[in-house]
Motif scaffolding. Structure first.
Motif, mmCIF file in Angstrom:
data_model
loop_
_atom_site.group_PDB
_atom_site.id
_atom_site.type_symbol
_atom_site.label_atom_id
_atom_site.label_comp_id
_atom_site.label_asym_id
_atom_site.label_seq_id
_atom_site.Cartn_x
_atom_site.Cartn_y
_atom_site.Cartn_z
ATOM 1 N N ALA A 100 40.134 -3.013 -10.985
ATOM 2 C CA ALA A 100 41.243 -2.397 -10.268
ATOM 3 C C ALA A 100 41.680 -3.232 -9.073
ATOM 4 C CB ALA A 100 40.842 -1.001 -9.803
ATOM 5 N N LEU A 101 41.335 -4.505 -9.061
ATOM 6 C CA LEU A 101 41.640 -5.343 -7.899
ATOM 7 C C LEU A 101 43.088 -5.810 -7.948
ATOM 8 C CD1 LEU A 101 40.674 -6.775 -5.363
ATOM 9 C CD2 LEU A 101 39.959 -8.687 -6.796
ATOM 10 N N TRP A 102 43.824 -5.477 -6.916
ATOM 11 C CA TRP A 102 45.205 -5.946 -6.788
ATOM 12 C C TRP A 102 45.183 -7.337 -6.171
ATOM 13 C CZ3 TRP A 102 48.105 -1.196 -4.260
ATOM 14 C CH2 TRP A 102 48.199 -0.175 -5.209
ATOM 15 N N THR A 103 46.136 -8.151 -6.560
ATOM 16 C CA THR A 103 46.200 -9.508 -6.013
ATOM 17 C C THR A 103 46.499 -9.486 -4.516
ATOM 18 O OG1 THR A 103 48.528 -9.699 -6.656
ATOM 19 C CG2 THR A 103 46.876 -10.570 -8.188
ATOM 20 N N THR A 104 47.203 -8.472 -4.054
ATOM 21 C CA THR A 104 47.494 -8.386 -2.619
ATOM 22 C C THR A 104 46.211 -8.192 -1.821
ATOM 23 O OG1 THR A 104 47.967 -6.029 -2.897
ATOM 24 C CG2 THR A 104 49.845 -7.534 -2.886
ATOM 25 N N ALA A 105 45.265 -7.442 -2.368
ATOM 26 C CA ALA A 105 43.985 -7.240 -1.690
ATOM 27 C C ALA A 105 43.172 -8.530 -1.687
ATOM 28 C CB ALA A 105 43.191 -6.125 -2.363
ATOM 29 N N ALA A 106 43.155 -9.226 -2.801
ATOM 30 C CA ALA A 106 42.416 -10.488 -2.887
ATOM 31 C C ALA A 106 43.011 -11.531 -1.945
ATOM 32 C CB ALA A 106 42.416 -11.000 -4.319
ATOM 33 N N ASP A 107 44.330 -11.594 -1.895
ATOM 34 C CA ASP A 107 44.993 -12.550 -0.994
ATOM 35 C C ASP A 107 44.730 -12.225 0.473
ATOM 36 O OD1 ASP A 107 45.970 -13.860 -3.216
ATOM 37 O OD2 ASP A 107 47.984 -12.980 -3.072
ATOM 38 N N SER A 119 41.334 -3.780 2.608
ATOM 39 C CA SER A 119 40.653 -2.511 2.336
ATOM 40 C C SER A 119 41.651 -1.420 1.962
ATOM 41 C CB SER A 119 39.832 -2.072 3.546
ATOM 42 O OG SER A 119 38.742 -2.952 3.739
ATOM 43 N N ASP A 120 42.793 -1.394 2.641
ATOM 44 C CA ASP A 120 43.829 -0.413 2.332
ATOM 45 C C ASP A 120 44.358 -0.607 0.907
ATOM 46 O OD1 ASP A 120 45.840 1.667 3.057
ATOM 47 O OD2 ASP A 120 47.237 -0.020 2.839
ATOM 48 N N GLN A 121 44.590 -1.849 0.527
ATOM 49 C CA GLN A 121 45.087 -2.125 -0.824
ATOM 50 C C GLN A 121 44.054 -1.749 -1.885
ATOM 51 O OE1 GLN A 121 48.360 -3.639 -1.726
ATOM 52 N NE2 GLN A 121 48.514 -2.513 0.197
ATOM 53 N N VAL A 122 42.782 -1.956 -1.587
ATOM 54 C CA VAL A 122 41.721 -1.587 -2.529
ATOM 55 C C VAL A 122 41.665 -0.072 -2.687
ATOM 56 C CG1 VAL A 122 39.208 -1.494 -2.796
ATOM 57 C CG2 VAL A 122 40.320 -3.648 -2.247
ATOM 58 N N GLN A 123 41.776 0.673 -1.581
ATOM 59 C CA GLN A 123 41.749 2.138 -1.668
ATOM 60 C C GLN A 123 42.898 2.652 -2.530
ATOM 61 O OE1 GLN A 123 41.771 3.466 2.395
ATOM 62 N NE2 GLN A 123 39.661 2.813 2.768
ATOM 63 N N LYS A 124 44.071 2.062 -2.373
ATOM 64 C CA LYS A 124 45.222 2.471 -3.178
ATOM 65 C C LYS A 124 45.036 2.104 -4.646
ATOM 66 C CE LYS A 124 48.457 2.305 0.659
ATOM 67 N NZ LYS A 124 49.567 1.588 1.296
ATOM 68 N N ALA A 157 33.447 -21.286 14.848
ATOM 69 C CA ALA A 157 34.088 -20.344 15.753
ATOM 70 C C ALA A 157 33.582 -18.928 15.477
ATOM 71 C CB ALA A 157 35.594 -20.403 15.580
ATOM 72 N N ALA A 158 33.315 -18.197 16.533
ATOM 73 C CA ALA A 158 32.782 -16.846 16.408
ATOM 74 C C ALA A 158 33.912 -15.828 16.481
ATOM 75 C CB ALA A 158 31.783 -16.582 17.518
ATOM 76 N N ILE A 159 33.732 -14.735 15.763
ATOM 77 C CA ILE A 159 34.698 -13.638 15.809
ATOM 78 C C ILE A 159 33.991 -12.425 16.403
ATOM 79 C CG2 ILE A 159 36.135 -14.481 13.932
ATOM 80 C CD1 ILE A 159 34.713 -12.547 12.053
ATOM 81 N N SER A 160 34.771 -11.448 16.798
ATOM 82 C CA SER A 160 34.201 -10.261 17.441
ATOM 83 C C SER A 160 33.391 -9.443 16.440
ATOM 84 C CB SER A 160 35.326 -9.397 18.015
ATOM 85 O OG SER A 160 36.086 -8.831 16.964
ATOM 86 N N ALA A 161 32.550 -8.581 16.968
ATOM 87 C CA ALA A 161 31.709 -7.723 16.127
ATOM 88 C C ALA A 161 32.577 -6.794 15.280
ATOM 89 C CB ALA A 161 30.752 -6.921 16.994
ATOM 90 N N GLU A 162 33.662 -6.302 15.869
ATOM 91 C CA GLU A 162 34.567 -5.413 15.131
ATOM 92 C C GLU A 162 35.213 -6.155 13.964
ATOM 93 O OE1 GLU A 162 38.404 -2.479 15.980
ATOM 94 O OE2 GLU A 162 37.794 -3.927 17.497
ATOM 95 N N ALA A 163 35.596 -7.409 14.186
ATOM 96 C CA ALA A 163 36.199 -8.210 13.126
ATOM 97 C C ALA A 163 35.178 -8.534 12.043
ATOM 98 C CB ALA A 163 36.781 -9.494 13.703
ATOM 99 N N GLN A 164 33.934 -8.802 12.441
ATOM 100 C CA GLN A 164 32.882 -9.059 11.458
ATOM 101 C C GLN A 164 32.644 -7.838 10.583
ATOM 102 O OE1 GLN A 164 29.520 -10.264 13.820
ATOM 103 N NE2 GLN A 164 30.172 -12.410 13.901
ATOM 104 N N ALA A 165 32.639 -6.657 11.197
ATOM 105 C CA ALA A 165 32.422 -5.422 10.437
ATOM 106 C C ALA A 165 33.579 -5.170 9.480
ATOM 107 C CB ALA A 165 32.256 -4.248 11.401
ATOM 108 N N ALA A 166 34.799 -5.382 9.947
ATOM 109 C CA ALA A 166 35.969 -5.178 9.087
ATOM 110 C C ALA A 166 35.964 -6.164 7.919
ATOM 111 C CB ALA A 166 37.251 -5.328 9.900
ATOM 112 N N LEU A 167 35.562 -7.381 8.180
ATOM 113 C CA LEU A 167 35.500 -8.397 7.128
ATOM 114 C C LEU A 167 34.435 -8.038 6.103
ATOM 115 C CD1 LEU A 167 36.508 -11.086 6.002
ATOM 116 C CD2 LEU A 167 34.873 -12.238 7.477
ATOM 117 N N ALA A 168 33.277 -7.602 6.560
ATOM 118 C CA ALA A 168 32.206 -7.209 5.642
ATOM 119 C C ALA A 168 32.627 -6.022 4.783
ATOM 120 C CB ALA A 168 30.943 -6.880 6.419
ATOM 121 N N THR A 169 33.320 -5.063 5.394
ATOM 122 C CA THR A 169 33.809 -3.903 4.651
ATOM 123 C C THR A 169 34.837 -4.318 3.608
ATOM 124 O OG1 THR A 169 33.432 -2.468 6.555
ATOM 125 C CG2 THR A 169 34.960 -1.660 4.892
ATOM 126 N N ALA A 170 35.749 -5.192 3.988
ATOM 127 C CA ALA A 170 36.774 -5.653 3.054
ATOM 128 C C ALA A 170 36.151 -6.419 1.891
ATOM 129 C CB ALA A 170 37.788 -6.530 3.783
#
Length: 112
Positions: A61-68, A93-98, A36-49
């Protein structure tokens, strides 16, 4: 009697060989289901995360909430659910920044 035994044996072997072919896997002519294909925006967000989580793990510094959240985003990507990928990847990504910002917080000393 010998001919009858030979005929029965031949018939039995032919019957068994026919049953064996029923369970055999077909050749590559059968197409596998497309991923199944996802949108380009979703692919970019996934790669960033994924990059953010990797960077946080490198700094211990990895929180388990970010990994989950990243695992959930990757699972949704496998299903082709772009909306869930976007939501979970952004949350990761938000959890990683925090978590990385927390590294810069001063240590709290009690009893000075």
């Amino acid at each position: 009697m010998s001919k009858a035994l030979l005929v029965l044996t031949s018939v039995a072997l032919l019957g068994l060989s026919g049953c064996a072919d029923m369970n055999a896997k077909s050749s590559s002519s059968e197409s596998t289901p497309a991923k199944a294909a996802i949108s380009a925006e979703a692919q970019a967000a996934l790669a960033t995360a994924q990059a953010d989580v990797k960077a946080a793990a490198a700094k211990n510094a990895l929180w388990t909430t970010a990994a989950d959240a990243l695992k959930s985003a990757e699972a949704a990507a496998g299903k082709g659910d772009s909306a869930t990928v976007l939501k979970d990847a952004r949350h990761a990504s938000d959890q990683v920044q925090k978590a990385i910002a927390q590294l810069n917080d001063p240590m709290l000393k009690v009893g000075d």
